[in-house]
Design a protein around this motif. Structure first.
Motif, short mmCIF file in Angstrom:
data_model
loop_
_atom_site.label_atom_id
_atom_site.label_comp_id
_atom_site.label_asym_id
_atom_site.label_seq_id
_atom_site.Cartn_x
_atom_site.Cartn_y
_atom_site.Cartn_z
N PHE A 23 0.83 -1.21 0.00
CA PHE A 23 0.00 0.00 0.00
C PHE A 23 0.87 1.26 0.00
N VAL A 24 1.89 1.29 0.86
CA VAL A 24 2.72 2.48 0.94
C VAL A 24 3.59 2.63 -0.31
N CYS A 25 3.97 1.53 -0.94
CA CYS A 25 4.72 1.62 -2.20
C CYS A 25 3.84 2.22 -3.30
N LEU A 26 2.60 1.74 -3.41
CA LEU A 26 1.69 2.29 -4.41
C LEU A 26 1.37 3.76 -4.13
N LEU A 27 1.23 4.09 -2.85
CA LEU A 27 0.97 5.48 -2.46
C LEU A 27 2.15 6.37 -2.84
N THR A 28 3.35 5.86 -2.69
CA THR A 28 4.55 6.61 -3.08
C THR A 28 4.53 6.93 -4.56
N LEU A 29 4.27 5.91 -5.39
CA LEU A 29 4.23 6.13 -6.84
C LEU A 29 3.13 7.12 -7.22
N LEU A 30 1.97 7.01 -6.56
CA LEU A 30 0.86 7.91 -6.86
C LEU A 30 1.21 9.36 -6.52
N PRO A 398 -3.29 2.27 7.09
CA PRO A 398 -2.49 1.24 7.77
C PRO A 398 -1.36 1.80 8.64
N PHE A 399 -0.96 3.04 8.38
CA PHE A 399 0.11 3.68 9.15
C PHE A 399 -0.13 3.55 10.66
N TRP A 400 -1.36 3.87 11.08
CA TRP A 400 -1.67 3.86 12.51
C TRP A 400 -2.09 2.49 13.01
N ALA A 401 -2.55 1.64 12.11
CA ALA A 401 -3.01 0.31 12.53
C ALA A 401 -1.86 -0.64 12.82
N LEU A 402 -0.65 -0.31 12.39
CA LEU A 402 0.47 -1.25 12.52
C LEU A 402 0.71 -1.72 13.95
N PRO A 403 0.76 -0.83 14.95
CA PRO A 403 0.97 -1.33 16.32
C PRO A 403 -0.14 -2.27 16.79
N VAL A 404 -1.38 -1.92 16.47
CA VAL A 404 -2.52 -2.76 16.87
C VAL A 404 -2.43 -4.13 16.21
N LEU A 405 -2.15 -4.15 14.91
CA LEU A 405 -2.06 -5.41 14.17
C LEU A 405 -0.90 -6.25 14.67
N ALA A 406 0.21 -5.58 15.00
CA ALA A 406 1.38 -6.32 15.48
C ALA A 406 1.09 -7.01 16.81
N ILE A 407 0.43 -6.30 17.72
CA ILE A 407 0.09 -6.89 19.02
C ILE A 407 -0.94 -8.01 18.86
N ALA A 408 -1.92 -7.78 17.99
CA ALA A 408 -3.00 -8.76 17.82
C ALA A 408 -2.59 -9.95 16.98
N GLY A 409 -1.54 -9.79 16.16
CA GLY A 409 -1.11 -10.89 15.29
C GLY A 409 -1.96 -11.03 14.05
N LEU A 410 -2.55 -9.93 13.57
CA LEU A 410 -3.38 -9.95 12.36
C LEU A 410 -2.74 -9.13 11.26
N LYS A 411 -3.33 -9.20 10.07
CA LYS A 411 -2.93 -8.37 8.94
C LYS A 411 -4.01 -7.33 8.67
N ALA A 412 -3.63 -6.27 7.96
CA ALA A 412 -4.57 -5.18 7.70
C ALA A 412 -5.84 -5.67 7.01
N LYS A 413 -5.69 -6.59 6.08
CA LYS A 413 -6.87 -7.05 5.34
C LYS A 413 -7.86 -7.79 6.23
#
Length: 437
Positions: A23-30, A398-413
């Motif tokens: 997502f961040v790679c595509l956002l960079t190109l955009l 996803p920028f802000w969700a990363l800590p939550v996802l890391a603790i929970a063990g899930l992926k953004a999708k």
């Protein structure tokens, strides 16, 4: 009816939403493409700005990594595990678990956004150990509490304009928190969201046969390590309760002085320090702390690799004037009544590319303040509209969700299908109350 919408949407997101790094790679190109096409910046200049800005968030990235690691270490202590499990016993059904985690996360985020991210995720895990409930929605509900942070005690925009010497003081003066955070319209937004979000999350609960339940054994914290039978001098130090207790008490003593003598406030650094020193004290031995650290650090990979890319994107958005163009376009179609609405929507759009409350206000203030003065709009309300817009689209950033996802063990999708519904409903609530309240 709501399940008929959320279930296919969740399946669609799970199928097509890539990893946040993609997502961040595509956002960079955009962003590089838009800056080259819509501003006077050449592709070479945009590339140079991106590369130079790549390291602008190193301090913030380290803070985010530390809040994740220290929050995890604190939560893995025996007293915290017992406290979270005790609080989780108040939820006896899946619906109660969803509503309770939403309320707890909202309260914690209102106090401080970093505190809210960690507490919400940790409490979601504690609830999943107690109640058989869809783990994806449980974590999404914990993350949805984050939406109130910019209307709370740590909101960067209202605190900035309430601080003497802020960069827009010559234009608008000092706007106290009574005009922003504790203004009736802001309290009404907060109160409405406290009612709406838990109910919304509860009604998104899938039927029992469609729920994804996590085995509670996979969420159990590891037991503290026992000292060896015949320890060496080094191992005695590693398993010494004296070392851990002394350092923990020193840190906690400093924090008591900071808060009650020096008049310090609850900010990101003080939250990290609070998590760290309490973790050191409650783990008792350095060995237990370091074992917990080894588990905690596994979830920090996304933060380490992605935050530099967002720093580069933010630099391009600000320095090429692309962010200002987006905001100006919304302001041009505003009236004194609708300026808060368009400021809110423009802030939500800009936040996708510039996920930083303070940074976003620096971008949009030079545009919305003169517009508010020219149209005769309420500047405090317009400023809070920018703040709420920044918080709003964090639900799908996803920028802000990363800590939550890391603790929970899930992926953004796993959670974004639910977050899209939360985005739509909360956006309607906030937009209406900013305009009409």
């Amino acid at each position: 009816m709501l399940n008929r919408i959320t279930q296919p949407l969740s399946r669609l997101v799970e199928r097509y939403l890539p990893d946040p790094y993609i997502f961040v790679c595509l956002l960079t190109l955009l962003v590089l493409t838009l800056a080259s096409m819509l501003t006077p910046t050449t592709p070479t200049e945009a590339l140079s700005i991106w590369g130079q800005g790549f390291w602008n968030l190193l301090q913030f990235a380290m803070q985010m990594l530390l809040i994740l690691v220290c929050g995890y270490m604190l939560a893995s202590t025996r007293p915290c595990v017992m406290a979270l499990n005790k609080l989780a016993t108040f939820a006896r059904t899946p619906a109660q678990a969803i509503m309770l985690v939403t309320l707890v996360a909202m309260l914690a985020s209102w106090l401080n956004w970093g505190f809210g991210l960690v507490v919400g995720a940790l409490f979601a895990k504690a609830l999943a150990r107690q109640v058989a409930v869809d783990y994806r929605l449980l974590v999404a509900s914990a993350y949805s509490g984050f939406i109130v942070w910019h209307g709370g005690l740590a909101g960067s925009v209202p605190l900035t304009i309430a601080t003497p010497g802020h960069f827009a003081e010559a234009q608008i003066g000092i706007l106290g928190t009574g005009q922003t955070l504790f203004a009736p319209f802001n309290l009404l937004i907060l109160g409405t969201l406290v009612v709406v979000m838990p109910l919304l999350n509860r009604f998104m609960l899938p039927p029992t046969e469609a729920q994804i339940i996590v085995n509670p054994e996979k969420l159990v914290q590891p037991e503290p390590q026992s000292p060896p039978a015949s320890p060496t001098p080094a191992e005695r130090l590693e398993h010494s309760t004296l070392v851990g207790t002394l350092i923990g008490l020193l840190g906690c003593g400093y924090l008591l002085h900071y808060f009650f003598v020096a008049g310090g406030t609850l900010n990101l650094n003080s939250v990290i320090a609070l998590f760290l020193f309490l973790a050191i004290l409650l783990h008792r031995t350095p060995a237990n702390l370091l074992n917990s650290l080894q588990e905690a650090i596994k979830g920090g990979a996304g933060i380490v690799i992605q935050f530099p890319f967002y720093a580069g994107i933010m630099a391009v958005m600000v320095k090429t004037g692309l962010a200002q163009q987006i905001s100006s376009g919304f302001v041009e179609i505003s009236t004194s009544t609708t300026l808060p609405l368009w400021s809110f929507l423009s802030a939500g759009l800009v936040n996708i590319f510039v996920p930083s409350g303070g940074g976003q206000w620096a971008v949009q203030a030079p545009i919305v303040i003169p517009a508010a003065q020219e149209l005769g709009a309420d500047i405090a309300r317009v400023a809070m509209a920018v703040a709420w817009g920044d918080a709003w689209t964090n639900l799908i950033q996803p920028f802000w969700a990363l800590p939550v996802l890391a603790i929970a063990g899930l992926k953004a999708k796993d959670i974004m299908g639910f977050c899209l519904i939360q985005l739509l409903v909360s956006g309607i609530v906030i937009a209406l109350l900013l305009t009409l309240a």
